[in-house]
Design an enzyme around this catalytic site. Structure first.
Site, PDB file in Angstrom:
ATOM      1  N   LEU A 207      38.596  43.953  48.312  1.00  0.00           N
ATOM      2  CA  LEU A 207      37.642  42.855  48.409  1.00  0.00           C
ATOM      3  C   LEU A 207      38.293  41.525  48.073  1.00  0.00           C
ATOM      4  CD1 LEU A 207      34.664  42.635  49.150  1.00  0.00           C
ATOM      5  CD2 LEU A 207      34.110  42.687  46.721  1.00  0.00           C
ATOM      6  N   CYS A 208      39.269  41.540  47.158  1.00  0.00           N
ATOM      7  CA  CYS A 208      39.928  40.285  46.779  1.00  0.00           C
ATOM      8  C   CYS A 208      40.679  39.682  47.958  1.00  0.00           C
ATOM      9  CB  CYS A 208      40.859  40.512  45.599  1.00  0.00           C
ATOM     10  SG  CYS A 208      42.150  41.741  45.898  1.00  0.00           S
ATOM     11  N   THR A 209      41.238  40.539  48.813  1.00  0.00           N
ATOM     12  CA  THR A 209      41.942  40.050  50.010  1.00  0.00           C
ATOM     13  C   THR A 209      40.956  39.375  50.958  1.00  0.00           C
ATOM     14  OG1 THR A 209      43.635  41.759  49.839  1.00  0.00           O
ATOM     15  CG2 THR A 209      43.335  40.735  52.004  1.00  0.00           C
TER      16      THR A 209
END
Length: 426
Positions: A207-209
Site C-alpha cells: 500500500l505504501c508504494t
C-alpha cells in the site's frame, strides 16, 4: 465460405470431419456407431459457449466449421476498439455493440446452415433450467470468479439418477504465450475448484508504494481503485462491470500517472487491472480454442477418448505441451465432502484471516461471511448483522475458535458454502 444450398452440398463442407465419423478407429469408444447416426447426433448437439472474446471468437468459428449446427453463446461485454486486433469476428463499425450478438451474426453470415443463438448478459442471471438444455458447455472466459461460478453450478445440477443432468465442461484459458485446456465431468472428475491453487492470485502491491511512489501504470490504477475510491465514493459499492465506475477509475488513474510522469494508463488497462483480466495473444487463443473444440467434438461423437483431463501449453521460449490427470480432491468445497484444512496463526486477528482468504490460492474469497456450528463470526451483510459481529474482527483466531474446528464460509460471488478446518500453526 458461402453457404451451400442443398443438404448434400452442405454436408460436403464437413467432408474432412466425416472421415473421423464414417468408420471406427483404433481408440474409438465401444459404443461408437459410425456414419449417419453419429453425424446426426453431432448436428443436433446443443452447445453453449461462454465468452465471445479472443478465445470465444476462435471457439465459435471452430465449432461452426466442425459440424455443430446448434450453438449458443453468452457474453456480457460490448466491443471495444482494442478488441479488433485479435477478436476477428468484429469490425470497426461494431464498436459499442454486444459481443455475443455481433459474433453470432458474423458466424451466421459465413455458415448459413448453422443456428447460433446469442445472449447478452451475465451467466449468473441464468438459472439451472437454462444450463440443463445443453449437451456440453465450453468456457472461453478471462475471469477465475466466473469459472468458479459455472463450475459450482454444473456440479450442483448433477443428479445421479438422471445421466442427462451431467453436463461436461470444456474450459480453456490463456495468459500471454501460455494456456491450458481441460475437460471436467462434474462430480466425476477433478473440477475447477480442485485445481484452484494452480491459479494463484497476483501478488499484491504494498500500500505504501501505491500511496507514495508509484512506478508502473498498474500502481496508479490500483491507487484509484483502493485509495481514491474509498476517499471519494466509499458509500458506493465498486462494480467492476459498470462502465461509469471503470471510467471514473481510469480518469483518476490517468491524472495520477501524469503527476508522476508514468505512461501507459489506458481505459483497457484500467479494466484489465480492476477485473484482473489476463492478457491475450491471438496465436495462443487459436491453439487453445482448437484444443477445446477438439475435445467438444470427441465428447459429442465418442469418436475418440476425451482428454484426461488437463493439457497445458507454453509458447514463450519454444512450443511445449504437457498432459496430465489432475486428481479429484476429497476436501474440494464443490465436488468433495470433506472440509479443506487451512493452517492459521491463532494470534492473528479475524480481520487478518479474512484478508488472507482473498490471497490464499486455495480460497480466493473476496467478501467472506464466516460462522462456526455454534456461533456467527462475521457477516458482511446485512448492515445490522455486520455491525453486530464487527467487534470479532479485532479478536484473535485463538479467542474465537478452537484448534481443528470447522467453519463455514460463504461469499456473494458463489452459489455454494465453503467448509474449512482451521489448524493452528505458530
Amino acid at each position: 465460405m458461402a453457404s451451400d444450398q442443398t443438404t448434400g452440398s452442405s454436408r460436403r463442407r464437413y467432408r474432412h470431419i466425416d472421415k473421423f465419423l464414417d468408420k471406427p478407429g483404433p481408440s474409438t469408444d465401444p459404443d461408437f456407431v459410425p456414419g449417419a447416426p453419429t453425424i446426426a447426433n453431432l448436428e443436433e448437439s446443443k452447445v453453449l459457449v461462454i465468452g465471445a472474446g479472443g478465445l470465444g471468437c476462435e471457439i465459435l468459428k471452430n465449432l461452426a466449421m466442425s459440424g455443430f449446427r446448434d450453438i449458443h453463446v453468452i457474453d456480457m461485454d460490448t466491443i471495444d476498439v482494442s478488441n479488433l486486433n485479435r477478436q476477428f469476428l468484429f469490425r470497426k463499425d461494431d464498436v459499442g455493440m454486444s459481443k455475443a450478438e455481433v459474433a453470432a451474426a458474423s458466424v451466421r453470415k459465413r455458415c448459413k446452415d448453422v443456428k447460433i443463438t446469442p445472449f447478452s448478459g451475465k451467466i449468473q442471471d441464468k438459472d439451472e433450467d437454462f444450463y440443463m438444455q445443453f449437451k456440453l458447455i465450453i468456457c472461453g472466459l478471462d475471469s477465475i470468479e466466473a469459472r468458479r461460478w459455472i463450475n459450482a453450478t454444473l456440479v450442483s445440477m448433477v443428479d445421479m439418477d438422471n445421466p442427462e443432468s451431467l453436463k461436461p465442461l470444456v474450459d480453456g484459458g490463456t495468459e500471454g504465450f501460455k494456456g491450458q485446456a481441460r475437460v471436467i465431468l462434474p462430480s466425476l472428475t477433478s473440477c475447477i475448484e480442485c485445481q484452484l491453487d494452480m491459479h494463484a492470485p497476483r501478488a499484491a502491491v504494498p500500500l505504501c508504494t501505491l500511496a507514495t511512489i508509484p512506478r508502473q501504470p498498474e500502481h496508479c490504477i490500483e491507487w484509484a481503485k483502493i485509495i481514491a475510491w474509498e476517499e471519494h465514493r466509499k458509500d458506493t459499492v465498486l462494480d467492476n462491470d459498470d462502465p461509469e465506475h471503470i471510467t471514473w477509475l481510469y480518469e483518476k488513474a490517468l491524472n495520477r500517472a501524469k503527476e508522476f510522469n508514468i505512461p501507459g494508463v489506458t481505459y483497457q488497462s484500467t479494466q484489465g487491472v480492476v477485473k484482473n483480466i489476463i492478457p491475450a495473444i491471438a496465436s495462443t487463443n487459436a491453439i487453445i480454442a482448437a484444443a477445446c473444440c477438439n475435445e467438444a467434438f470427441k465428447l459429442a461423437t465418442s469418436c475418440n477418448p476425451n482428454l484426461s483431463n488437463y493439457m497445458m501449453y507454453t509458447g514463450d521460449d519454444s512450443i511445449y505441451t504437457f498432459t496430465f490427470e489432475h486428481e479429484q480432491k476429497p476436501d474440494c468445497p464443490v465436488c468433495g465432502n470433506l472440509a479443506k484444512t487451512i493452517l492459521v496463526n491463532p494470534k492473528h486477528t479475524l480481520q487478518q484471516f479474512i484478508e488472507s482468504l482473498g490471497e490464499r490460492p486455495e480460497a480466493q474469497l473476496k467478501k467472506p461471511t464466516l460462522r462456526t456450528e455454534s456461533t456467527s463470526l462475521y457477516f458482511q451483510s446485512p448492515p445490522s448483522l455486520e455491525e453486530q459481529t464487527r467487534p470479532n474482527l479485532a479478536k484473535t483466531i485463538g479467542e474465537l475458535i478452537s484448534d481443528g474446528e470447522e467453519i463455514g464460509v460463504s461469499d456473494p460471488a458463489f452459489t455454494i458454502d465453503f467448509k474449512f478446518k482451521l489448524v493452528f500453526q505458530t
